[in-house]
Write a protein that holds these residues in place. Structure first.
Motif, PDB file in Angstrom:
ATOM      1  N   ASP B  20      63.977 -53.673 -78.758  1.00  0.00           N
ATOM      2  CA  ASP B  20      64.976 -54.306 -77.900  1.00  0.00           C
ATOM      3  C   ASP B  20      64.216 -55.145 -76.876  1.00  0.00           C
ATOM      4  OD1 ASP B  20      66.342 -54.638 -75.388  1.00  0.00           O
ATOM      5  OD2 ASP B  20      67.822 -53.168 -75.984  1.00  0.00           O
ATOM      6  N   LYS B  21      64.541 -56.437 -76.796  1.00  0.00           N
ATOM      7  CA  LYS B  21      63.831 -57.324 -75.877  1.00  0.00           C
ATOM      8  C   LYS B  21      64.656 -57.666 -74.651  1.00  0.00           C
ATOM      9  CE  LYS B  21      62.985 -60.577 -78.841  1.00  0.00           C
ATOM     10  NZ  LYS B  21      62.433 -61.865 -79.284  1.00  0.00           N
ATOM     11  N   LEU B  23      68.535 -56.484 -74.360  1.00  0.00           N
ATOM     12  CA  LEU B  23      69.970 -56.536 -74.628  1.00  0.00           C
ATOM     13  C   LEU B  23      70.764 -56.037 -73.430  1.00  0.00           C
ATOM     14  CD1 LEU B  23      70.114 -55.056 -78.251  1.00  0.00           C
ATOM     15  CD2 LEU B  23      70.187 -57.457 -77.586  1.00  0.00           C
ATOM     16  N   THR B  28      74.448 -53.436 -76.404  1.00  0.00           N
ATOM     17  CA  THR B  28      73.723 -52.269 -76.906  1.00  0.00           C
ATOM     18  C   THR B  28      74.713 -51.247 -77.456  1.00  0.00           C
ATOM     19  OG1 THR B  28      71.984 -52.588 -75.266  1.00  0.00           O
ATOM     20  CG2 THR B  28      72.145 -50.408 -76.251  1.00  0.00           C
ATOM     21  N   TYR B  42      64.392 -46.103 -80.613  1.00  0.00           N
ATOM     22  CA  TYR B  42      64.837 -47.304 -79.898  1.00  0.00           C
ATOM     23  C   TYR B  42      63.759 -47.651 -78.876  1.00  0.00           C
ATOM     24  CZ  TYR B  42      68.380 -50.374 -77.712  1.00  0.00           C
ATOM     25  OH  TYR B  42      69.099 -51.449 -77.235  1.00  0.00           O
ATOM     26  N   LEU B  44      62.153 -50.095 -75.977  1.00  0.00           N
ATOM     27  CA  LEU B  44      62.313 -51.206 -75.031  1.00  0.00           C
ATOM     28  C   LEU B  44      60.989 -51.948 -75.033  1.00  0.00           C
ATOM     29  CD1 LEU B  44      64.257 -49.478 -72.116  1.00  0.00           C
ATOM     30  CD2 LEU B  44      65.140 -50.803 -74.022  1.00  0.00           C
ATOM     31  N   LYS B  60      71.201 -47.509 -69.519  1.00  0.00           N
ATOM     32  CA  LYS B  60      70.867 -47.920 -70.887  1.00  0.00           C
ATOM     33  C   LYS B  60      70.197 -46.780 -71.652  1.00  0.00           C
ATOM     34  CE  LYS B  60      68.991 -51.831 -73.417  1.00  0.00           C
ATOM     35  NZ  LYS B  60      68.620 -53.254 -73.298  1.00  0.00           N
ATOM     36  N   PRO B 227      67.246 -55.671 -83.448  1.00  0.00           N
ATOM     37  CA  PRO B 227      68.509 -54.918 -83.411  1.00  0.00           C
ATOM     38  C   PRO B 227      69.586 -55.482 -84.328  1.00  0.00           C
ATOM     39  CG  PRO B 227      67.646 -55.188 -81.195  1.00  0.00           C
ATOM     40  CD  PRO B 227      66.755 -56.000 -82.090  1.00  0.00           C
TER      41      PRO B 227
ATOM     42  N   ARG C 228      68.401 -64.434 -75.120  1.00  0.00           N
ATOM     43  CA  ARG C 228      67.935 -63.072 -75.403  1.00  0.00           C
ATOM     44  C   ARG C 228      66.417 -62.935 -75.311  1.00  0.00           C
ATOM     45  NH1 ARG C 228      72.668 -63.428 -77.834  1.00  0.00           N
ATOM     46  NH2 ARG C 228      74.138 -61.758 -77.334  1.00  0.00           N
TER      47      ARG C 228
END
Lengths: 254, 254, 254
Positions: B20-21, B23, B28, B42, B44, B60, B227, C228
């Motif tokens: 995940d960059k 979201l 999410t 998941y 980050l 999050k 994602p 994003r």
């Protein structure tokens, strides 16, 4: 708009087909709220339709339909069903889930004319709008064979014929390994088909979209558009993006 | 499904790790609602965890955990902490924020065996599931060194060892500048490791995912999946996408 | 943070400009909630602003403004207006819709100095923050001409001058066909301009962002960042991503 206005929905040309690879329900709704008027066919790519929880899938299909467009599962799903001799079950399930269109393809498997004709006829008989697809996913298919199939499919009741372009747009159908049109195949195809409106061109890459719009006008049918590129493609269609805007300029000096 | 069914969560193999960059919270939740069952880890990515407002980050992390998966900050964040001699503070903060796993890597810095072992032991001792990573981000690391580290890390209690692939998948680890496997390194690695289940392959590119699935089966562990590619990767795993579907066909003619 | 802290908003340097190609309202809000503090300029790319339903567009513009940043339509839209001799109408409409900035470009059309100066002056006179853009979208523009325009635009009241990089970052402005800086042009430009803070570099590719950050520091102005990628770019700015983190290390051994 430099390249002229587009037609309102329901359209018979200037169709845009998008490929969804697993968007959530909220973002689907959000995208359709902004871009729904520019989308005509909504494809759940590959066999992803089988990977949703059933109630999520039904909700998604209903959501898409509420924005007045056709929705259908990717052609690979039907090919799997045909190989497993479960075409009828597949079509009943698709209808039950609310899908309004079906893609008949043989991008991966080899299908005889008889099987293909029967798939088209069965789906059409069940009330689906039938899209067929021509071109192989991993080997170059002779253009004469593609032309032959297009004519057959249209005679057999296909609503439109999709030119295979995959998600990548490269090394497939009439695109070479850089995603550029194989010139001779392209010209031979158009000479044989005549009317570009019977085709939907899978054109995931901007250069492909641009070339098709510049050749056939803003109302060419485009497919495999990523959901978040719909407005960008629409801008390209009407000349609100540099690549097609400049084509409307004689000299462009002010 | 042409390539067989997958195991339900919690899985010990067939793991999918996403990167995940940045979201948003709503998207999410939306993605996890549709794809959560197919995600096990998941991440980050990079040090982005440090760039959230604290209350947003906590929300999050809790959100991700509510979908029954592990969540952890990118390895670069830990490397920064180690260089700044703040490993303990980093781990306490990570635990406070709710992270359940930690990645120990030296993709950018050079870490002695002692420092690496201590990082693994400290994180494990605090209750984290420890993933280690092997391979350098910008120089080719000899495969013998990678093999040596994998064995050490597993003996030291690493849950799985991640094969570095970055976000690009090119010119890193055992991928060459086109993102293709360096054949000799790949074979030497597998001869030495034997069981592919101890590894998680960062494989952001479709051709990489495809090759790993065709070689090791649908239940290979894959990482650095974007994602919005989770359903597409899952379709590839089970043979609902052309590239792996065709491998199940003898002849594929109907 | 390895590369140091960044300045809070409102900033005069270290600006980040993003390009929106048609995000929905909910995802816009969601992204801004997480990344809003790192965004200074929000561009509705190309002429997409014309493709929204009016009430959706107004809502989107207000939403973006509520996160304390400038918002403006893409330069191509203004070029279309100028070609159609509707500059004033365009600016009144933009103000009515709530846009706070205007980009004056001639990436596609050819604009005389007089027309360009008047566009800048008119927009500034109406209270817009004026960004100008230099560089052609499809032909290489001599660097001397780019330098001349930058000086003129700044004298004419431009807030910042954008270096054209398109969405692709390749074969445009001072980027070659691989997206790498044309070395001689880059050095000649910096020798003539001196202060990099007057420029906003459209740098959609990570290698471009990285090179600019390593050369000018974390507070270089970057543009055409995909929405994003904002957190990933911010991580790159402050050294929380391998590519810039390693630059802070003498030796990096622990």
């Amino acid at each position: 708009f430099p390249l002229g206005r587009r037609m309102p929905k329901p359209r018979q040309q200037g169709l845009t087909m998008i490929i969804d690879k697993g968007l959530g329900l909220a973002e689907t709704k959000d995208i359709l709220h902004v871009c729904g008027q520019y989308i005509d066919f909504y494809k759940l790519g590959f066999g992803t339709a089988a990977l949703y929880a059933p109630e999520v899938l039904e909700e998604k299909v209903q959501l898409v339909k509420s924005f007045a467009m056709d929705v259908y599962p990717g052609g690979t799903f039907l090919e799997v069903a045909i190989i497993q001799e479960k075409l009828e079950e597949f079509l009943y399930l698709a209808r039950h889930l609310g899908f309004t269109a079906i893609e008949v393809s043989d991008g991966t498997i080899n299908m005889s004319d008889e099987v293909r004709d029967r798939a088209i006829a069965t789906a059409a008989g069940m009330g689906f709008k039938v899209l067929t697809e021509v071109g192989k996913k991993d080997i170059h298919c002779p253009i004469q064979e593609i032309i032959r199939q297009i004519h057959r499919d249209l005679q057999n009741g296909a609503y439109r014929v999709i030119m295979e372009g995959r998600e990548s747009g490269m090394n497939v159908g009439i695109y070479d390994e850089k995603g550029q049109f194989i010139r001779d195949d392209f010209e031979e195809l158009m000479a044989a088909i005549g009317d570009p409106r019977v085709l939907i061109w899978e054109a995931p890459l901007k250069d492909q979209q641009q070339e098709l719009i510049l050749r056939f006008g803003p109302n060419v049918n485009l497919g495999n558009i990523p959901p978040r590129e719909v407005l960008a493609v629409e801008a390209l269609r009407v000349g609100l993006r540099a690549d097609t805007f400049k084509a409307t300029l004689c000299d462009g000096t002010v």
